[in-house]
Design an enzyme around this catalytic site. Sequence first.
Site, short mmCIF file in Angstrom:
data_model
loop_
_atom_site.label_atom_id
_atom_site.label_comp_id
_atom_site.label_asym_id
_atom_site.label_seq_id
_atom_site.Cartn_x
_atom_site.Cartn_y
_atom_site.Cartn_z
CG HIS A 181 37.56 72.82 -8.20
ND1 HIS A 181 36.89 73.96 -7.82
CD2 HIS A 181 37.22 72.61 -9.50
CE1 HIS A 181 36.17 74.41 -8.84
NE2 HIS A 181 36.35 73.61 -9.87
CG ASP A 203 36.69 76.02 -5.39
OD1 ASP A 203 36.94 74.80 -5.37
OD2 ASP A 203 36.36 76.62 -6.43
CB ALA A 261 25.42 81.03 -12.58
CB SER A 281 35.35 75.27 -12.37
OG SER A 281 34.29 74.79 -11.60
#
Length: 620
Positions: free
Chosen positions: A208, A174, A314, A388
């Site tokens: 984040h 991240d 993903a 997220s």
Amino acid sequence: MITSLKIHHGIASLMVIAFVSAIPIAAFAAERITPFSWKEKLSSSVFDANSNYVDDLLETIQFQKMSALDVIVALTECPSDDVIRELATFGDVEYIGRSLTLVHLQNVFPASLVNLAAMPQVSFVFNNDEVNTFLDVSGKSVTVYASSQYTPNTAQDAGYITNPERPPRIAVLDTGVDDGQHQFLKPAAAGFNVFTGLEINPDDDNGHGTHVAGIAMSVDATYSGTCRFCQLVDMKVLDSTGSGSMAGIIKALDKVIAHRLDWNIRVVNMSLGGSRDSDGTDPLSETVNRVTAEGVIVVAASGNDSARRIVAPAAGDGSITVAAVDDHNTVIRSDDNVATFSNFGPRLSDNDRVTDDEQKPDIAAPGVSILSAARDTTSGLATFSGTSQATPHVAGVVGLIVNKLPTIRPNSVKQILRAAYGTTWNPNLGFGEIDAFKAINFVDTVVTTDLSFAKSCGVTPFSPDLLPGSPDMVVGSPNTINAKVYNTGAQTSGGYTVKLGVYNFGNSHYSYDVCSIAEPALDAGKDRTTQCNWTPKFAGHSCLKAEIVYSNDTNYANNCAQHNVDIRTLSAAIVANKDIAPESKRAAFTGEFVNETEKKLIGKRQADPIWRSSLAVGYR
């Protein structure tokens, strides 16, 4: 450490002029290792409508601007020094893949793309896509912690969240994490900063990553993470704006593979992704598959476009792909619904013989107005929404499963998440909203037994439980792969799946033929042979590989088998099995000897440039 190879290059009459003598190619030799897989030329790709081996997006960018391009070059073989030199005539070599045969090139002139793609060693030229964060009470809602609504049916009530002696670690890829500073988060056990290349604990200059890590691992009594005893591995792959690149994340995943054992990385959380629909054959998704092949579970966000779109990472076959639900800030789940921004499936088809890998997303979790740790504070909170935020809820629950079943493999974790809720797949929620108690209790309450290969990957690279139908394997001639599964436990098993494939060598993910075959219950003390029809496509050294996917196993360590083989062309003479790849596949890479058996087999070749033995990776 040399991390970049730069030469002077320019365009004159639409031809690339390079000063090859300036290339310090030897500087790469000491640090380079042989990647585990390569691809044949991609004659068909969702990224290539005109079949010229160049990403269509690159051609669009080319016409929009004539500035230099940033690309990832997938290769058909392990790159020799000569290949690296030739690639360097097209741009700056920034990184050579350690898990897949790929090279990151920067400053590539648009006019040279076709010539680059025409190299016989080049499988495909991908754009180095930008990757971004996915932003747009939950611990109790997913039944991790005791609540008036769900007690006693929570993981906490069942005793599943007691502190272990060796906690599983979750690598958060991240913007970095303000661990240690924020009282919700313990200091990271390890870290890596892709922008500096240093194995350090990076800070969060965005917010984040801190928020995501808190959802999975916060130790606060009120705002507890879904796996508060799990430890953090802090890997910064996104900058202060929440942006990064596909190549940078691949580099970080290579680091995960390299340190998976000494850093005890069992789970990877990726609350990030690209913007393009993928069929799972892009370089980032393929690298995810390599990570899962090494036994590390990858959890990734589906994306926030409110669209039928599954993006990298993903889109990888091996990833657990997470959609978001709106829990309306209540513990009760009956009022939950799909978040308006959450992407849905199915994923684009990769046109192989396995169809369940298109069933993405796999699972859903709360992702709207989630409170978690705020950066640059000691106890502050922030509210974010997005897939997220849904993703670390699942990563934490996976940490609980791994703590309960330390040897479990990624495919079996996915099977637990798919089977525990008794639902069928739907394109919005996958197999349902994550429920920690149901997932872990599923293992405790279902009768377990030991499905196994008698001769597994850790025992021999020539398992007698995995054989071709005909030992004379010829390109273009139909054959079969046959895998014998034993039930050595005391109970009749439930249904299980056998995955079979033919790989270029030992632990390579990329395969040119795979079957995934569901089998019924197997009685105790019995065995069954699963058969996959197969026609060899390429000559040379290959490995038959098989894996048993069974979530209720008592021993996951004996669930894979390997058998090294040689495939010949119709005109070639029959040869015996060899442990070293043919000369045509060798390259100037340093061999890695991982056990004494391999040293005895190929030690005499240590003085020569060697191809990594399939036996070596078979013992990993």
